[in-house]
Design an enzyme around this catalytic site. Structure first.
Site, PDB file in Angstrom:
ATOM      1  N   GLU A 160      14.049   2.563 -87.001  1.00  0.00           N
ATOM      2  CA  GLU A 160      15.130   2.010 -87.817  1.00  0.00           C
ATOM      3  C   GLU A 160      15.277   2.588 -89.227  1.00  0.00           C
ATOM      4  O   GLU A 160      15.008   1.901 -90.221  1.00  0.00           O
ATOM      5  CB  GLU A 160      14.957   0.488 -87.912  1.00  0.00           C
ATOM      6  N   GLU A 278      14.646  -1.836 -78.693  1.00  0.00           N
ATOM      7  CA  GLU A 278      14.359  -3.205 -79.148  1.00  0.00           C
ATOM      8  C   GLU A 278      15.566  -4.075 -78.873  1.00  0.00           C
ATOM      9  O   GLU A 278      16.695  -3.673 -79.174  1.00  0.00           O
ATOM     10  CB  GLU A 278      14.099  -3.258 -80.670  1.00  0.00           C
TER      11      GLU A 278
HETATM   12  C1  BGC Z   1      10.473  -5.128 -86.794  1.00  0.00           C
HETATM   13  C2  BGC Z   1       9.904  -6.504 -86.618  1.00  0.00           C
HETATM   14  C3  BGC Z   1      11.015  -7.510 -86.431  1.00  0.00           C
HETATM   15  C4  BGC Z   1      11.960  -7.048 -85.360  1.00  0.00           C
HETATM   16  C5  BGC Z   1      13.124  -7.967 -85.247  1.00  0.00           C
HETATM   17  C6  BGC Z   1      11.352  -4.805 -85.646  1.00  0.00           C
HETATM   18  O1  BGC Z   1      11.817  -3.500 -85.774  1.00  0.00           O
HETATM   19  O2  BGC Z   1       9.411  -4.219 -86.833  1.00  0.00           O
HETATM   20  O3  BGC Z   1       9.116  -6.831 -87.716  1.00  0.00           O
HETATM   21  O4  BGC Z   1      10.457  -8.723 -86.029  1.00  0.00           O
HETATM   22  O5  BGC Z   1      12.408  -5.743 -85.619  1.00  0.00           O
HETATM   23  O6  BGC Z   1      13.710  -8.178 -86.472  1.00  0.00           O
END
Ligand code: BGC
Length: 340
Positions: A160, A278
């Site tokens: 990210e 993710e």
């Molecule tokens: C972060 C986490 C976070 C998740 C959702 C991830 O990329 O590393 O810390 O909980 O995104 O926000």
């Protein structure tokens, strides 16, 4: 004589069929690799400033549980910078390398493909120029260390990109990192996140060199944030979102379809596979809505032949409950499509 000619003709046809097939396979390499990632699970811990600091320690049996449930891969977020010298030559602590090696081995022992990345690196996001040398040095060390690993190990350059690591700077930095990786890992599949938090609107700004076919493009998806991140302590103002529902109305579904269509049309135009690295919802969202959202997003990804990795195994978004040591079955079902 005629049969001689026939034989030669058949030989030539077979030769060209073989050649075109192998060219096709070679040019599709990242697509095949993306199918290998298939259904995945993120496992937290190594991205905390100190190991175990965020209440999770990765155990070998996690991989058995994940494999037995039907997953194909794991994504291991890592905070290398916290385990490296803060000035040149930025040497990564050999003990930390051993920790990462062990985690990768556990995954391989259970025949799970593994994505490793540089995950949290706040200084790089906020002041890219001051960290560029270290960022590149980290990749030099990581890629050299893992150069002989099988192609079921994938490198994701950075989680990210955001803040001051804007699209212009990011497009320069990741290319330099890739060049370093390619010195020792010519064919390694490398995953690239788009700018603006690897978002739907960031992907369009990635400029990928046409000649490198071993690239998968990542997407992270948490929309609508008011639903997935309600009550999340690290998001200012998110307590006001508590109680937000996602019931799967036509409008709610269409918003996700539109986002995914946008990414898919970019992917097709650029001939790149997509890894939904993710997606997930925080534990404060009510379970019945989490299940609806997760099922819908997962199915939309699969419909487009994207691989995916749920955020995450056993922490705040956890599909598996570390207290009862059991899957949260409705969530697992929303990912795998069946209860185990
Ligand atoms: C972060 C986490 C976070 C998740 C959702 C991830 O990329 O590393 O810390 O909980 O995104 O926000």
């Amino acid at each position: 004589m005629n049969s001689e000619k026939n034989k030669i003709c058949i030989f030539i046809i077979i030769f060209f069929l073989g050649l075109s097939n192998s060219l096709l396979l070679a040019s599709n390499n990242a697509f095949r690799q993306n199918q290998v990632l298939g259904k995945g699970m993120n496992i937290s811990d190594l991205e905390a400033p100190k190991l175990g600091q965020w209440g999770i320690v990765i155990h070998k049996y996690y991989f058995k549980i994940i494999k037995n449930a039907g997953f194909n891969s794991v994504r291991i977020p890592i905070r290398w910078e916290a385990h490296a010298m803060s000035s040149a030559p930025y040497t990564i602590n050999p003990k930390f390398f051993k920790t990462v090696d062990r985690v990768i081995k556990w995954a391989f022992d259970y025949k799970l493909a593994v994505v490793i990345n540089i995950h949290h690196y706040p200084a790089l996001q906020h002041n890219p120029a001051s960290q560029k040398e270290e960022f590149l040095s980290l990749w030099k060390q990581i890629s050299t260390h893992y150069k002989n690993y099988p192609d079921t190990l994938y490198f994701e350059i950075l989680n990210e990109p955001n803040s001051n690591l804007n699209p212009k700077i990011w497009n320069v930095y990741w290319k330099e990192a890739l060049k370093i990786i390619r010195q020792t890992n010519q064919d390694r599949t490398v995953i690239i996140d788009g700018p603006y938090w690897d978002s739907v609107w960031g992907i369009h700004l990635l400029k990928i060199p046409a000649q490198d076919k071993h690239i998968i493009v990542s997407l992270h998806y948490y929309s609508p944030m008011q639903f997935t991140h309600q009550g999340a302590s690290w998001i200012k103002g998110s307590n006001a979102w508590l109680g937000t529902t996602w019931t799967g109305t036509a409008k709610e579904k269409q918003a996700i379809i539109n986002d995914f269509n946008e990414v898919e049309s970019w992917a097709q135009k650029n001939n790149r596979p997509i890894y939904l690295g993710e997606f997930g919802s925080y534990s404060k969202s009510p379970m019945k809505y989490r299940v609806l959202w997760t099922t819908f997003v997962r199915k939309q990804a699969e419909k487009r032949h994207w691989s995916w990795s749920y955020w995450e195994f056993c922490s705040g978004f956890g599909a598996w409950n570390p207290e009862t040591k059991k899957w949260r079955r409705p969530l697992l079902k929303s990912l795998i499509g069946k209860a185990v």
